[in-house]
Enzyme design. Structure first.
Site: not given
Ligand code: GRF
Length: 223
Positions: A95, A112, A114, A150, A178
């Site tokens: 993040m 990455n 998304h 992105d 997914q």
């Molecule tokens: C996922 O939805 C990913 O696409 C986004 O952050 C979330 C991370 O989930 N960037 P996790 O930590 O892999 O469970």
């Protein structure tokens, strides 16, 4: 013993790490010919660190608050990744927005995931924004990271319908399932050297394609 023929992957996380888990699982069952050499979390209490520990994968915390600026934070991550021999870096729920310093260090080697169908809905709160926009489908995208957030070349996407009573939480959960399929798929293609970046497009060598694939929402009546 580490297999020298296998791709060394580094995974950057900030939270739950369910995508990290999907990568671990598919590497363990042999469907992704790669190994995770290092997990880095910028959050000390990220559950993903526990997932790495359980899998016996080296993991460390590099906390952004311990650094004077973003460049020195990123430099610490670059050094750790290079020392671990990482060839491909996967952002998995990481993040922090990365600066060009980090992105250039891993140019063409940084992926990455998304939770939307890019280029629609970049940025944050994308499930809520997709619902409010009234689109019938959303999904997930794995893409190479470039300096524009992105917006890098797309490797893989999965499409999910937005249902009548969806909330951002129910939609996020459907998309996440997914994500767990397409992130390992993208890393496998990379590890097999089957991805070629051509401008904004990623060419896939020896693709398996289904020209009849089609989704319609709402479901048309059965013929
Ligand atoms: C996922 O939805 C990913 O696409 C986004 O952050 C979330 C991370 O989930 N960037 P996790 O930590 O892999 O469970």
């Amino acid at each position: 013993m580490a297999d020298p023929a296998q791709l060394n992957v580094g995974v950057l996380i900030s939270g739950s790490g369910s995508n990290l888990q999907a990568l671990i699982d598919r590497m363990e069952d042999g469907s992704v010919p790669a190994r995770i050499a290092l997990v880095i979390s910028n959050q000390p209490n990220a559950f993903g660190l526990e997932r790495a520990r359980r899998a016996g994968i080296p993991a460390c915390v590099i906390h952004h608050r311990d650094f004077a600026d973003r460049e020195s934070f990123e430099q610490a991550m670059i050094i750790a990744l290079e020392e671990a021999g990482v060839e491909l870096v996967c952002l998995a729920g990481f993040m922090r927005v990365l600066t060009p310093c980090f992105i250039r260090a891993f140019h063409g080697r940084l992926l990455n995931i998304h939770p939307a169908l890019l280029p629609a809905f970049p940025g944050l709160h994308v499930q809520q924004r997709a619902i409010e926009a009234g689109v019938r489908f959303s999904g997930a995208t794995v893409h190479f990271v470039t300096e524009e957030v992105d917006a890098g070349p797309i490797v893989a996407q999965a499409v999910v319908p937005i249902l009548e009573n969806d909330t951002s939480e129910t939609l996020a959960a459907r998309i996440l399932k997914q994500e767990h399929r397409i992130y390992p798929l993208a890393v496998a293609l990379y590890a097999q050297k089957r991805l070629r970046i051509e401008g904004q497009r990623v060419r896939i060598l020896n693709p398996t394609e289904n020209p009849a694939a089609c989704l319609i929402a709402p479901n048309p009546p059965a013929a």
